[in-house]
Enzyme design. Structure first.
Site, PDB file in Angstrom:
ATOM      1  N   ARG A  31      36.843  54.513  54.078  1.00  0.00           N
ATOM      2  CA  ARG A  31      37.931  54.439  53.102  1.00  0.00           C
ATOM      3  C   ARG A  31      38.967  55.531  53.358  1.00  0.00           C
ATOM      4  O   ARG A  31      40.154  55.326  53.164  1.00  0.00           O
ATOM      5  CB  ARG A  31      37.354  54.518  51.693  1.00  0.00           C
ATOM      6  CG  ARG A  31      36.430  53.314  51.423  1.00  0.00           C
ATOM      7  CD  ARG A  31      36.160  53.124  49.987  1.00  0.00           C
ATOM      8  NE  ARG A  31      37.395  52.964  49.258  1.00  0.00           N
ATOM      9  CZ  ARG A  31      37.542  53.261  47.973  1.00  0.00           C
ATOM     10  NH1 ARG A  31      36.513  53.711  47.280  1.00  0.00           N
ATOM     11  NH2 ARG A  31      38.693  53.089  47.377  1.00  0.00           N
TER      12      ARG A  31
ATOM     13  N   VAL B  49      41.311  56.456  44.043  1.00  0.00           N
ATOM     14  CA  VAL B  49      40.930  57.704  44.705  1.00  0.00           C
ATOM     15  C   VAL B  49      41.821  57.980  45.917  1.00  0.00           C
ATOM     16  O   VAL B  49      41.711  59.029  46.539  1.00  0.00           O
ATOM     17  CB  VAL B  49      39.433  57.689  45.096  1.00  0.00           C
ATOM     18  CG1 VAL B  49      38.569  57.635  43.840  1.00  0.00           C
ATOM     19  CG2 VAL B  49      39.087  56.531  46.032  1.00  0.00           C
TER      20      VAL B  49
ATOM     21  N   HIS C  56      38.785  59.016  38.501  1.00  0.00           N
ATOM     22  CA  HIS C  56      37.592  58.641  39.273  1.00  0.00           C
ATOM     23  C   HIS C  56      37.435  59.475  40.550  1.00  0.00           C
ATOM     24  O   HIS C  56      36.712  59.075  41.455  1.00  0.00           O
ATOM     25  CB  HIS C  56      37.627  57.138  39.611  1.00  0.00           C
ATOM     26  CG  HIS C  56      37.421  56.267  38.421  1.00  0.00           C
ATOM     27  ND1 HIS C  56      37.646  54.908  38.423  1.00  0.00           N
ATOM     28  CD2 HIS C  56      36.994  56.551  37.166  1.00  0.00           C
ATOM     29  CE1 HIS C  56      37.381  54.403  37.231  1.00  0.00           C
ATOM     30  NE2 HIS C  56      36.991  55.381  36.443  1.00  0.00           N
TER      31      HIS C  56
ATOM     32  N   THR D 162      44.664  46.599  37.212  1.00  0.00           N
ATOM     33  CA  THR D 162      43.237  46.900  37.017  1.00  0.00           C
ATOM     34  C   THR D 162      42.616  45.759  36.226  1.00  0.00           C
ATOM     35  O   THR D 162      43.233  45.213  35.306  1.00  0.00           O
ATOM     36  CB  THR D 162      43.033  48.279  36.333  1.00  0.00           C
ATOM     37  OG1 THR D 162      41.641  48.451  36.029  1.00  0.00           O
ATOM     38  CG2 THR D 162      43.847  48.436  35.067  1.00  0.00           C
TER      39      THR D 162
HETATM   40  N1  APR Z   1      49.814  44.176  41.880  1.00  0.00           N
HETATM   41  C1  APR Z   1      49.192  44.406  40.703  1.00  0.00           C
HETATM   42  N2  APR Z   1      47.896  44.089  40.491  1.00  0.00           N
HETATM   43  C2  APR Z   1      47.222  43.514  41.496  1.00  0.00           C
HETATM   44  C3  APR Z   1      47.803  43.246  42.760  1.00  0.00           C
HETATM   45  C4  APR Z   1      49.172  43.605  42.931  1.00  0.00           C
HETATM   46  N3  APR Z   1      49.812  43.391  44.080  1.00  0.00           N
HETATM   47  N4  APR Z   1      46.862  42.662  43.542  1.00  0.00           N
HETATM   48  C5  APR Z   1      45.742  42.586  42.812  1.00  0.00           C
HETATM   49  N5  APR Z   1      45.948  43.084  41.569  1.00  0.00           N
HETATM   50  C6  APR Z   1      45.030  43.197  40.430  1.00  0.00           C
HETATM   51  C7  APR Z   1      43.961  42.127  40.393  1.00  0.00           C
HETATM   52  O1  APR Z   1      44.459  40.971  39.720  1.00  0.00           O
HETATM   53  C8  APR Z   1      42.855  42.815  39.596  1.00  0.00           C
HETATM   54  O2  APR Z   1      42.995  42.560  38.219  1.00  0.00           O
HETATM   55  O3  APR Z   1      44.331  44.400  40.566  1.00  0.00           O
HETATM   56  C9  APR Z   1      43.108  44.309  39.848  1.00  0.00           C
HETATM   57  C10 APR Z   1      42.048  44.994  40.650  1.00  0.00           C
HETATM   58  O4  APR Z   1      40.865  45.018  39.902  1.00  0.00           O
HETATM   59  P1  APR Z   1      39.562  45.713  40.470  1.00  0.00           P
HETATM   60  O5  APR Z   1      39.310  45.287  41.864  1.00  0.00           O
HETATM   61  O6  APR Z   1      38.487  45.476  39.468  1.00  0.00           O
HETATM   62  O7  APR Z   1      39.932  47.278  40.517  1.00  0.00           O
HETATM   63  P2  APR Z   1      39.979  48.333  39.344  1.00  0.00           P
HETATM   64  O8  APR Z   1      40.202  47.647  38.034  1.00  0.00           O
HETATM   65  O9  APR Z   1      40.941  49.381  39.734  1.00  0.00           O
HETATM   66  O10 APR Z   1      38.525  48.928  39.371  1.00  0.00           O
HETATM   67  C11 APR Z   1      38.222  49.949  38.436  1.00  0.00           C
HETATM   68  O11 APR Z   1      36.010  50.157  39.235  1.00  0.00           O
HETATM   69  O12 APR Z   1      34.994  49.846  41.176  1.00  0.00           O
HETATM   70  C12 APR Z   1      35.303  50.801  40.265  1.00  0.00           C
HETATM   71  O13 APR Z   1      35.750  53.113  40.387  1.00  0.00           O
HETATM   72  C13 APR Z   1      36.185  51.868  40.866  1.00  0.00           C
HETATM   73  O14 APR Z   1      38.323  52.699  40.106  1.00  0.00           O
HETATM   74  C14 APR Z   1      37.535  51.531  40.295  1.00  0.00           C
HETATM   75  C15 APR Z   1      37.192  50.873  38.980  1.00  0.00           C
END
Ligand code: APR
Length: 247
Positions: free
Chosen positions: A70, A104, A120, A190
């Site tokens: 990463r 991160v 995080h 997110t």
């Molecule tokens: N612009 C905005 N949002 C986007 C884009 C984009 N171009 N592409 C994808 N997404 C959205 C997706 O629709 C999804 O809802 O980003 C989100 C990513 O979600 P996750 O993969 O669940 O990531 P996140 O919510 O940041 O995870 C939270 O979980 O795994 C742990 O510690 C880790 O910080 C992380 C936490």
């Protein structure tokens, strides 16, 4: 002042305080995979093996391999238009802007954001797993090729400065204070699957007095979509640069 505000623009008045929460989606257009996509980061890895204290105890080499990979990906990526838009907003409204990221990577800093916390942890920091005093330090190395995990001068193992599942996120007191005093809460990219970050919008809604306006920006609705004043569909890099109308 209007920065190319679109029909989906968010008005920011001279008295607004803005709290922004970002997740993996804001870095997606920089080429960094999100976590829960079908091709996401957890694909191929069990969360428990690389992102829990138990996984670290069972196989620290695998954990370092995962975060070394990463680090390499993040080093090769660049901030995108969404990171720059938030840095620009901070320049315009100064200390009334606060950024909390679950990410991160260091793309917000590289875009110019200043008033931010990484709840995080940070990919380019390492810390001693014991509390030896030489705790958190900047570290851009990869340990993938090492046969043994790095060891601190005190003899304990060095671990990534990452908050794993089951650990307490960083800077929570400051985050709570900032949510308590913001008038506008903007969440970007997110899934709303991981707490406490997924609860921030509820905290903003539940506080006494004037409620904050709450917005979500992303291509899909998050799990906590019902809690927001407005959902603004779209990719962060395309949406944020023309979204803020500073009054
Ligand atoms: N612009 C905005 N949002 C986007 C884009 C984009 N171009 N592409 C994808 N997404 C959205 C997706 O629709 C999804 O809802 O980003 C989100 C990513 O979600 P996750 O993969 O669940 O990531 P996140 O919510 O940041 O995870 C939270 O979980 O795994 C742990 O510690 C880790 O910080 C992380 C936490």
């Amino acid at each position: 002042m209007t920065i190319n505000a679109s029909p989906e623009s968010i008005e920011i008045s001279a008295s607004d305080r803005v709290f922004v929460l970002t997740g993996a989606g804001i870095s997606a257009e920089s080429g960094l995979r999100t976590f829960r996509d079908s091709n996401g980061l957890w694909a191929g890895y069990q969360v428990e093996t690389v992102a829990t204290p138990e996984g670290w105890d069972a196989n620290p080499e695998l954990v370092w391999q995962f975060y070394s990979q990463r680090r390499r990906e993040a080093q090769e990526s660049q901030p995108n238009a969404a990171h720059y838009a938030l840095a620009e907003l901070e320049k315009r409204i100064g200390e009334r802007f606060f950024l909390c990221t679950q990410n991160v990577d260091d793309l917000h800093e590289r875009a110019g954001s200043k008033n931010l916390v990484h709840m995080h942890g940070e990919l380019f920091k390492t810390r001693c797993e014991a509390k030896c005093g030489a705790c958190v330090f900047e570290d851009r190395d990869s340990y993938n090729s090492m046969r043994e995990i790095p060891i601190c001068a005190c003899g304990a193992r060095l671990r990534p400065h990452i908050v794993w599942f089951g650990e307490i996120p960083l800077e929570m007191v400051r985050i709570q204070q900032e949510i308590a005093r913001c008038s506008l809460l903007l969440v970007v990219g997110t899934s709303g699957a991981v707490h406490p970050a997924a609860s921030f919008v509820h905290w903003a809604n539940a506080r006494r007095g004037t409620r904050a306006r709450t917005f979500y920006v992303g291509p899909e609705e998050p799990l906590n979509a019902n809690a927001f004043t407005r959902i603004i569909p779209g990719r962060a890099g395309e949406t944020l640069p023309c979204m803020f109308k500073i009054l």
